[in-house]
Design a protein around this motif. Structure first.
Motif, PDB file in Angstrom:
ATOM      1  N   LYS A  17       0.753  -1.260  -0.159  1.00  0.00           N
ATOM      2  CA  LYS A  17       0.013  -0.187   0.180  1.00  0.00           C
ATOM      3  C   LYS A  17       0.903   1.308  -0.027  1.00  0.00           C
ATOM      4  N   LEU A  18       0.643   2.058  -1.107  1.00  0.00           N
ATOM      5  CA  LEU A  18       1.564   3.385  -1.193  1.00  0.00           C
ATOM      6  C   LEU A  18       0.594   4.442  -1.088  1.00  0.00           C
ATOM      7  N   GLN A  19       1.143   5.561  -0.123  1.00  0.00           N
ATOM      8  CA  GLN A  19       0.451   6.857  -0.134  1.00  0.00           C
ATOM      9  C   GLN A  19       1.482   7.886  -0.392  1.00  0.00           C
ATOM     10  N   TYR A  20       1.242   8.931  -1.221  1.00  0.00           N
ATOM     11  CA  TYR A  20       2.353   9.818  -1.825  1.00  0.00           C
ATOM     12  C   TYR A  20       1.564  11.175  -2.060  1.00  0.00           C
ATOM     13  N   TYR A  21       2.269  12.370  -2.317  1.00  0.00           N
ATOM     14  CA  TYR A  21       1.634  13.408  -2.769  1.00  0.00           C
ATOM     15  C   TYR A  21       2.467  13.955  -4.203  1.00  0.00           C
TER      16      TYR A  21
END
Length: 246
Positions: free
Chosen positions: A203-207
């Motif tokens: 699971k990836l989260q980035y901006y």
């Protein structure tokens, strides 16, 4: 309606149509500009050769050798490459791994019993431990399921990918599982389709640079492509590929 009124109505409709076209054009330009700095992260499959090592006087294929890279000096250690194939930089990237660890431990212990092995696996407070009946034991950390790093530039800026560590608990259990499965199955009867290694979820989260939050989920499988054994029909190595499920 008079002719003048018709002409006025037609002019108004034409002006409205022109304004609608201009608005549509502006929206498309906004979408294109937004897409020009939108990152897109993906994984590159990697092949490994699992090589045998002496582990508390037990021979297990715990060395994960990157076929296209340098051999690691650590047991059950593997990385996979994360690429940014989008057009903009990804910032403040969070990496989280998940898999059914307890179910995997149960499967390994079941195989250990069926093949009359002198060891079993236990899990306590996030740490795996290989316990040998003679009282010996060794632990493998499971604390590497979460990671963070600051940014990843896109490939069109000449950037390369970033190697992220696969949970050591997953690689350790995979190595032991494959070794026991090979012991249980004679060489000529070894069926790759019967190998049941749990899938690994990333699971990836980035901006993006506009501070827009982006989330993505990637499901990986450990595909077993080859097995090697010695003259005593004991497994000495495996060829595996970590790849994203289609």
């Amino acid at each position: 309606m008079t002719t003048a009124e018709w002409i006025s109505l037609g002019s108004s409709i034409g002006a409205l149509a022109a304004a609608s076209i201009s608005l549509f054009t502006l929206l498309e330009l906004f979408k294109q500009r937004r897409a020009s700095y939108l990152p897109d992260l993906c994984l590159v499959q990697k092949r490994f050769q699992l090589k045998q090592s002496d582990y508390m006087d037990i021979k297990l294929p715990l060395i994960w050798h990157d076929v296209n890279g340098e051999q690691s000096s650590f047991m059950y250690f593997a990385t996979i490459e994360l690429l940014n194939v989008g057009f903009g930089a990804a910032k403040n990237i969070s990496v989280k791994w998940e898999f059914d660890e307890l179910k995997f431990v149960e499967a390994v212990n079941q195989l250990a019993q069926e093949t009359h092995q002198p060891f079993f696996i236990t899990e306590n407070d996030g740490t795996l431990r290989v316990n040998v009946k003679e009282g010996k034991g060794c632990s493998g950390s499971t604390k590497h399921s979460f990671n963070q790093f600051e940014y990843l530039l896109p490939l069109n800026h000449g950037s390369t990918g970033r190697e992220i560590s696969v949970p050591s608990s997953y690689t350790m259990l995979t190595s032991i599982y494959l070794s026991l499965f090979a012991v249980k199955s004679p060489y000529n009867d070894f069926c790759f389709d019967d190998v049941n290694i749990p899938r690994l979820q990333l699971k990836l989260q980035y901006y993006d640079i506009g501070k827009r939050k982006i989330r993505s989920s990637h499901l990986l499988e450990c595909y077993v492509g080859s097995i090697s054994k010695d003259d005593k029909d004991q497994p000495t190595g495996f060829g595996v590929t970590l790849r994203e499920c289609s």
